[in-house]
Design an enzyme around this catalytic site. Structure first.
Site, mmCIF file in Angstrom:
data_model
loop_
_atom_site.group_PDB
_atom_site.id
_atom_site.type_symbol
_atom_site.label_atom_id
_atom_site.label_comp_id
_atom_site.label_asym_id
_atom_site.label_seq_id
_atom_site.Cartn_x
_atom_site.Cartn_y
_atom_site.Cartn_z
ATOM 1 N N LEU A 1 0.858 -1.189 0.000
ATOM 2 C CA LEU A 1 0.000 0.000 0.000
ATOM 3 C C LEU A 1 0.899 1.245 0.000
ATOM 4 O O LEU A 1 1.032 1.937 1.002
ATOM 5 C CB LEU A 1 -0.923 -0.052 1.220
ATOM 6 C CG LEU A 1 -2.359 0.410 1.005
ATOM 7 C CD1 LEU A 1 -2.932 -0.092 -0.319
ATOM 8 C CD2 LEU A 1 -3.228 -0.060 2.148
ATOM 9 N N HIS A 2 1.467 1.522 -1.188
ATOM 10 C CA HIS A 2 2.511 2.554 -1.298
ATOM 11 C C HIS A 2 2.059 3.936 -0.802
ATOM 12 O O HIS A 2 2.590 4.482 0.158
ATOM 13 C CB HIS A 2 2.944 2.723 -2.762
ATOM 14 C CG HIS A 2 3.354 1.463 -3.452
ATOM 15 N ND1 HIS A 2 4.567 0.856 -3.218
ATOM 16 C CD2 HIS A 2 2.729 0.707 -4.387
ATOM 17 C CE1 HIS A 2 4.671 -0.221 -3.984
ATOM 18 N NE2 HIS A 2 3.567 -0.342 -4.700
ATOM 19 N N ASP A 3 1.106 4.532 -1.529
ATOM 20 C CA ASP A 3 0.822 5.953 -1.324
ATOM 21 C C ASP A 3 0.234 6.306 0.052
ATOM 22 O O ASP A 3 0.532 7.385 0.582
ATOM 23 C CB ASP A 3 -0.101 6.470 -2.435
ATOM 24 C CG ASP A 3 0.587 6.460 -3.793
ATOM 25 O OD1 ASP A 3 1.831 6.453 -3.832
ATOM 26 O OD2 ASP A 3 -0.119 6.455 -4.814
#
Ligand SMILES: [Ca+2]
Length: 313
Positions: free
Chosen positions: A242-244
């Site tokens: 869940l990068h951002d």
């Protein structure tokens, strides 16, 4: 303490959408002045549409959404439909947004906002290629010292690359823009793949979000159902990174993260390693540190925070 003023610059992207929802769910901490869209994961018409769909999912059509740059500063656009699907937001059943785009260009909004607000009170949260930010800094260098902080998802050191063997997508898509931002002198915190690959949307974590049994809970879970497929196949991991949302979580609970203040330079010329974030993690040069480069996160703490906050929408 009053809420921290932020602009989210974004290319939604399922994980961008979750980041926007997390910010919208946290009004006592974050005052979202506006969302500026950039071409990245998918072309600009889709990213600027997906940002509005996300606001509508949270019933927050009061947040202005601007279209920004439709191509990188000096290169043709590259996109990532192979990760995000043809719409950029594959997963939930999508709709045509009713809220219109705000009038004007996203870059002009960034410039005008930084000039209008007190110096040092606006944080730029960048979730896509850095084209809009670099264009704003090029056009109006006076705004650079008015930025409180840039908190970005981008780059990698230990994890090296995801779009090429050496580069992470956001930096690779517009390395000239990234170089301008990293050399700007503005305070920067970076969420590289090194940390985002530790924040995995595993099945139990996605089910906890679905179990909120709200419109936003279902919307988020359906996005993550789609999003995890690609990374689980590619890395054999237990869920999609869940990068951002790490960018927003950093603003809400920095104690979940740890990193080092180091020098980061961007490779812009090598055909083999263009877009690489050359981070001096081990301090082997005398180059001046220009970024807090995050390396670790409390993933359980992150998902507890995310799920609690999404429950409010
Ligand atoms: Ca993004």
């Amino acid at each position: 303490m009053s809420a921290r003023k932020i602009i989210i610059d974004t290319d939604p992207g399922q994980d961008d959408a979750v980041a926007i929802l997390l910010a919208l769910a946290s009004p006592e901490d974050l005052d979202l002045l506006g969302i500026t869209c950039v071409a990245g994961n998918v072309p600009l018409p889709l990213t600027s549409k997906n940002a509005r769909i996300t606001c509508e999912a949270a019933s927050r059509t009061d947040v202005p959404v601007y279209a920004g740059s439709k191509a990188p500063l000096a290169r043709p656009l590259i996109t990532a439909e192979h990760v995000h699907g043809q719409t950029g937001l594959d997963g939930p059943k999508l709709w045509e947004p009713q809220m219109p785009l705000a009038e004007g260009h996203g870059v002009d909004f960034i410039i005008a906002t930084l000039r209008a607000q007190e110096p040092g009170t606006v944080t730029l949260c960048t979730l896509g290629p850095l084209t809009n930010i670099a264009a704003a800094f090029n056009t109006a260098p006076d705004i650079i010292e008015r930025v409180q902080e840039i908190v970005m998802m981008g780059g990698a050191y230990f994890e090296v690359g995801n779009i090429t063997p050496a580069a992470e997508f956001n930096i690779y898509a517009d390395p000239e823009a990234a170089e301008i931002v990293f050399r700007s002198g503005a305070p920067i915190t970076v969420m590289p793949l090194d940390v985002t690959h530790k924040v995995l949307a595993t099945k139990p974590r996605v089910e906890a979000i679905r179990a909120l049994n709200t419109r936003v809970g279902r919307f988020t879970a359906e996005m993550l159902d789609f999003f995890e497929r690609f990374d689980m196949e590619k890395y054999g991991s237990e869920g999609g990174p869940l990068h951002d949302p790490c960018v927003i979580a950093w603003l809400l609970k920095p104690e979940l993260f740890s990193g080092r203040h180091v020098n980061v330079e961007i490779e812009t010329s090598s055909s083999l390693t263009v877009g690489m974030t050359v981070a001096d993690w081990w301090g082997v040069t005398d180059r001046t540190p220009n970024a807090l480069f995050i390396g670790d996160a409390d993933a359980d703490g992150f998902f507890t925070l995310l799920t609690e906050r999404l429950a409010r929408l």
